[in-house]
Write a protein that holds these residues in place. Structure first.
Motif, mmCIF file in Angstrom:
data_model
loop_
_atom_site.group_PDB
_atom_site.id
_atom_site.type_symbol
_atom_site.label_atom_id
_atom_site.label_comp_id
_atom_site.label_asym_id
_atom_site.label_seq_id
_atom_site.Cartn_x
_atom_site.Cartn_y
_atom_site.Cartn_z
ATOM 1 N N UNK A 179 0.874 -1.406 -0.091
ATOM 2 C CA UNK A 179 0.158 -0.043 0.142
ATOM 3 C C UNK A 179 0.789 1.229 0.057
ATOM 4 N N UNK A 180 0.533 2.086 -0.942
ATOM 5 C CA UNK A 180 1.336 3.574 -0.798
ATOM 6 C C UNK A 180 0.114 4.520 -0.678
ATOM 7 N N UNK A 181 0.452 5.829 -0.911
ATOM 8 C CA UNK A 181 -0.378 6.901 -0.883
ATOM 9 C C UNK A 181 -1.398 6.987 0.435
ATOM 10 N N UNK A 182 -2.207 7.908 0.253
ATOM 11 C CA UNK A 182 -3.160 7.908 1.193
ATOM 12 C C UNK A 182 -4.621 8.143 0.587
ATOM 13 N N UNK A 183 -5.602 8.184 1.479
ATOM 14 C CA UNK A 183 -7.276 8.333 0.868
ATOM 15 C C UNK A 183 -7.430 9.647 0.549
ATOM 16 N N UNK A 184 -7.984 9.958 -0.507
ATOM 17 C CA UNK A 184 -8.355 11.511 -0.872
ATOM 18 C C UNK A 184 -9.562 11.735 0.093
ATOM 19 N N UNK A 185 -9.856 12.868 0.201
ATOM 20 C CA UNK A 185 -10.932 13.689 0.732
ATOM 21 C C UNK A 185 -12.171 13.288 -0.076
ATOM 22 N N UNK A 186 -13.084 12.577 0.960
ATOM 23 C CA UNK A 186 -14.218 12.354 0.391
ATOM 24 C C UNK A 186 -14.697 10.680 0.348
ATOM 25 N N UNK A 187 -13.121 10.034 0.268
ATOM 26 C CA UNK A 187 -13.199 8.448 0.133
ATOM 27 C C UNK A 187 -13.434 7.918 1.698
ATOM 28 N N UNK A 188 -14.020 6.802 1.624
ATOM 29 C CA UNK A 188 -14.133 6.091 3.050
ATOM 30 C C UNK A 188 -13.501 4.875 2.899
ATOM 31 N N UNK A 189 -13.137 4.212 4.093
ATOM 32 C CA UNK A 189 -12.624 2.896 4.191
ATOM 33 C C UNK A 189 -13.589 1.816 3.363
ATOM 34 N N UNK A 190 -14.627 2.106 3.214
ATOM 35 C CA UNK A 190 -15.485 1.067 2.439
ATOM 36 C C UNK A 190 -15.057 1.286 1.154
ATOM 37 N N UNK A 191 -15.036 2.595 0.490
ATOM 38 C CA UNK A 191 -14.604 2.537 -0.607
ATOM 39 C C UNK A 191 -13.473 1.902 -0.924
ATOM 40 N N UNK A 192 -12.507 1.902 -0.059
ATOM 41 C CA UNK A 192 -11.155 1.417 -0.361
ATOM 42 C C UNK A 192 -11.395 0.063 -0.348
#
Length: 917
Positions: free
Chosen positions: A256-269
């Motif tokens: 895993x790299x990077x970070x979740x963008x604004x508005x994205x949730x753990x569910x989306x991930x």
């Protein structure tokens, strides 16, 4: 494999004035048997189990097992692993059959004149009652109390049997109804990461490992614990001291790299990762997450990903134990001294912190690529970007022939035969008057169920509080959920309710109709309860493709509700958003979600909480005190549980008139000699099935009607249809379950030209009948049976009754293009041969239609691991088709299970013979 001597690896560790023993993995490295840093963490944890058990007794697990486990390398040697988990977890739908089997084993021992307590769990077990509460009542302050009252009325007999087991067996604990969902309770409380246990007067340290009778057991990998789902059969064998034997697995590393963008949730991930790993192909493999992106995820986010290991296809999906893990253990109320011990032990074993071992395969995943998404309409790995829903749904209806060419159909949305119906076009609605006189309009795509449910997401404060914040913003803007939407909130533990209250967000959710309906799986496992009668009638009369949206992990056909044709998985805030919109054929990135009090259009972005708001809500409302308070009396239960009058004694008192709990036939008239395995002669095919036939199709869990064999059996015994409960709740009764096997309303037997449901052709008479009735006729004629299927046969939940029912229907073998692991292993555990077509072959490719006579040869001298066998299919005109298959029985232990007629048969036979000889 090296024949080097295994050194004495028992060493001592001092902590807080206590001296502990441990099986030190570094001793193997010092002896040159392995390089620990190169081994995946999951393999090292399993190696510790093998090493410790070999050094403690050396009989059940041997030095050869240690050498086999230590031989792991990226190209994965062909070696067998004997693994003994440190504990077992059960949920009640699979736990009750386990209790019934254990009780039946004791009855069998008693009949042979053997002390029944010879059948006793050898490792600790927790059973969490979470799968039985249904959403009968919703949208009101008293919904929870009324649903629980009904739960006890429906399941009193089942619960009494569980309480019997609690007093009859040692180290068998029960978490009563109304506490939470098994995997969330496991994550928040039961999971220890490291155990301190007394063995023969010594204190030992060992990693927390487990198997559980539910597919989503790997959720515990979020805190670095190795655990996976098995069928009840395999769990019972593990409880009775039988090692789990398996081939050394491939281990896939996901960097895993990077970070979740604004508005994205753990569910989306997790929906992105599930899609990606399905594409990669990780069935039967272990998955480990590593890399810089791991530090960007909270432990709750990690657990959300690990929870959906079965949807990804993997056996486990786990994360390392690091500082964030320790902080999570403290946050959830674990004793600080124990948390210190966890760090000290894992550090001594080289298992703490960031790891970058060698893997069979590495998959790169950038968290910054994640976008808001859903999964649907019937597969959890079929991800749909949120902005594509408005295009997806019309395309789906056209592909299914629901709209276009006049929309004339000859079956309703549940697959039942019907007269020709003119279905509305997409966008058209039909009027419905509800029981209270409220008039609503519904059409294709209308959201009829909007459920915040499932351990996948309710264990994660970030998405739960996001749902509350979105509800608060929506209520303030004057938005409301349409009256035709059935709303529900089913937290995975009571802690969730408390932190929603602390954040003042429970009230806004309730204002929109998301009242707490129960602490259990509810909608995610099909316990969504009934829809209003006028709604169901409108669906049938107009062949409407209605929808559901839930924060769960499974959306298979007919699982959520038999009348709802399309089901979508989404994050809790999106569940609320689509509930507000009332329809799925909408682009929430561009289209308004509704109209506010001021008459202005309200868009999703207007009510979506930002990341800082969510983080502040977590900091202000989630505390260790909440977890300590709610888990302080986790095994006690409420006054209803206390009032249950359960049987006592070592042997269960069977009631032959019971419609819930009956002694199964597996161990009656039990021979003490191993029966072995033989060729199969002149078998007939009961069903021919396509790809991705799930365990939901094979062993349904939801509601059933009086015109099906299971319903007919109950009606003959005076049970009214409204008292049927669900297939899942009747799993302690083999008479119901065998009649429900292959009886899902959406299963499609290819012999019947598109007809759905549990029907088949009885070939000797060429009559169409139910699967159960045909099997009974074949049984009367002593005719063995097979079933043929395509790819991914048995995907889905870990339902032992999918295998038990297959066995009781008289099937000697299944023949498929590929299998999902748990169903395959359960078949072996029941003595049924899972056979696999050669690459490129399948029943359709070979020109078979299921009417043939089948002979399976090559078993006359016994069975060998992965043995190739020959099947001859003879048509009525005498023409034959000969093809090769491989027995998907990969270890000597699995061969032993098949030759004994099942793993529990083998365990019982050994116990009895040890006592009698």
């Amino acid at each position: 494999m090296s024949n080097q001597h295994i050194p004495n690896a028992v060493r001592e560790l001092e902590h807080d004035g206590e001296t502990y023993k441990m099986a030190d993995l570094t001793a193997l490295e010092e002896a040159g048997l392995c390089e620990l840093d190169s081994l995946p963490v999951s393999i090292r944890i399993m190696l510790e189990s093998v090493l410790r058990n070999a050094q403690q007794d050396g009989e059940t697990v041997t030095e050869d097992d240690v050498r086999a486990a230590a031989s792991w390398s990226p190209d994965v040697p062909d070696a067998e692993l004997s693994f003994q988990p440190s504990r077992v977890v059960l949920q009640d739908l699979t736990g009750v059959p386990a209790v019934v089997d254990l009780a039946a084993l004791r009855s069998a021992a008693d009949r042979k004149g053997v002390d029944p307590t010879v059948v006793e769990p050898e490792i600790p077990c927790d059973l969490v009652i979470d799968h039985s509460v249904q959403v009968d009542y919703f949208g009101s302050d008293d919904a929870y109390e009324r649903n629980v009252e009904l739960e006890y009325e429906r399941n009193e007999e089942r619960y009494r049997s569980i309480k019997w087991a609690q007093q009859a067996f040692e180290d068998f604990e029960v978490v009563p109804p109304g506490t939470g969902i098994v995997h969330q309770v496991n994550l928040e409380h039961l999971g220890r990461v490291v155990h301190a246990r007394e063995e023969d007067g010594d204190q030992w340290l060992l990693p927390d490992t487990l198997v559980g009778t539910d597919s989503h057991t790997p959720m515990i990998g979020g805190i670095g614990v190795v655990g996976w789902g098995v069928g009840g059969i395999e769990a019972e064998a593990a409880l009775l001291g039988q090692p789990i034997t398996m081939s050394l697995p491939d281990v896939v590393g996901v960097r895993l790299s990077g970070s979740l963008p604004e508005g994205a949730t753990a569910t989306d991930l997790v929906l992105h990762i599930t899609e990606r790993l399905r594409e990669v192909g990780v069935v039967d493999k272990f998955v480990e997450f590593y890399g810089p992106g791991v530090a960007e995820l909270t432990v709750a986010d990690r657990a959300t990903i690990s929870n959906m290991a079965p949807e990804q296809g993997s056996t486990i999906s786990m994360f390392p134990v690091d500082d964030k893990t320790l902080e999570y253990l403290e946050l959830t109320g674990r004793d600080p001294d124990h948390v210190d011990l966890v760090e000290k032990y894992l550090d001594a074993q080289g298992l703490f912190g960031e790891q970058e071992p060698e893997y069979t395969q590495v998959v790169e995943f950038d968290l910054s690529d994640v976008e808001p998404s859903l999964a649907g309409h019937k597969k959890p790995h079929s991800r749909i970007p949120m902005g594509n829903l408005d295009e997806h749904f019309p395309s789906l209806l056209e592909a299914e022939g629901v709209v276009g060419d006049g929309g004339a159909v000859t079956a309703d949305a549940a697959g039942n035969p019907a007269d020709v119906v003119e279905t509305p076009d997409l966008g058209e609605t039909v009027p419905v008057e509800l029981e209270d006189g409220t008039e609503v309009e519904i059409g294709h795509g209308s959201v009829l169920v909007s459920a915040i449910t499932s351990c996948t997401n309710t264990s994660n404060p970030s998405v739960m509080l996001a749902a509350g914040l979105l509800a608060e913003n929506a209520a303030e803007a004057g938005l409301d959920v349409p009256d035709y939407v059935k709303t529900s909130l089913a937290p995975g533990s009571r802690v969730v309710t408390e932190y929603l209250k602390e954040a003042d967000l429970l009230e806004p959710l309730e204002e929109l109709g998301y009242h707490v309906v129960g602490y259990g799986c509810t909608t995610c496992i099909g316990n969504s309860g009934p829809l209003p009668d006028p709604i169901e009638k409108a669906i049938d009369d107009n062949n409407l493709w209605a929808t559901s949206v839930l924060s769960g992990n499974r959306n298979f056909e007919a699982r959520i509700h038999p009348k709802i044709a399309a089901n979508y998985l989404a994050s809790p805030p999106l569940v609320v958003a689509y509930g507000l919109a009332g329809r799925m054929d909408i682009d929430l990135e561009e289209d308004p979600i509704g109209v506010g009090d001021d008459g202005e259009a309200i868009y999703l972005e207007d009510i979506w909480p930002d990341t800082d708001e969510i983080h502040d809500a977590i900091a202000d409302s989630v505390s260790p005190e909440l977890f300590e308070e709610k888990y302080a009396q986790v095994y006690e239960g409420d006054e209803r549980w206390e009032a249950l009058d359960a049987p006592t004694g070592d042997v269960y008192e069977w009631d032959n008139e019971s419609t819930y709990i009956r002694e199964p036939p597996f161990f009656q008239d039990f021979p003490l000699d191993k029966p072995g395995v033989n060729n199969v002669d002149d078998a007939r095919c009961l069903l021919t099935l396509g790809d991705t036939v799930t365990t939901d199709h094979i062993s349904p869990a939801g509601q059933f009607s009086e015109d099906l064999p299971a319903g007919q059996w109950l009606k003959e015994r005076g049970v009214e249809p409204h008292e049927f409960n669900t297939y899942g709740s009747r799993r302690g009764n083999h008479e119901v379950m065998m009649r429900g096997t292959f009886a899902n309303v959406r299963i499609e037997n290819q012999m019947l030209d598109g007809k759905e449901g549990g029907y088949t052709i009885h070939h000797p008479t060429d009559e169409e009948t139910t699967v159960f009735e045909a099997s009974e006729r074949y049984r009367d004629d002593d005719t063995p049976l097979v079933v043929m299927a395509g790819d991914e046969f048995g995907t889905g939940s870990s339902r032992d009754w999918a295998a038990k029912g297959t066995d009781l229907l008289g099937m000697r073998a299944t023949i498929a293009q590929s299998y999902e692991r748990i169903y395959r292993d359960n078949l072996i555990g029941m003595g049924v041969l899972p056979l696999q077509f050669a690459d490129g072959d399948g029943w359709e490719e070979l020109g078979l239609d299921g009417s043939e006579h089948f002979t399976i040869e090559g078993l006359e001298d016994g069975l060998e691991p992965n043995q190739e066998l020959t099947v001859t299919a003879e048509r009525e005109d005498g023409e034959t088709v000969e093809f090769d298959v491989t027995a998907q029985v990969s270890t000597p232990a699995a061969v032993d299970y098949v030759e004994h007629g099942g793993v529990l048969h083998m365990v019982l036979r050994r116990l009895l013979n040890d006592e009698l000889n």
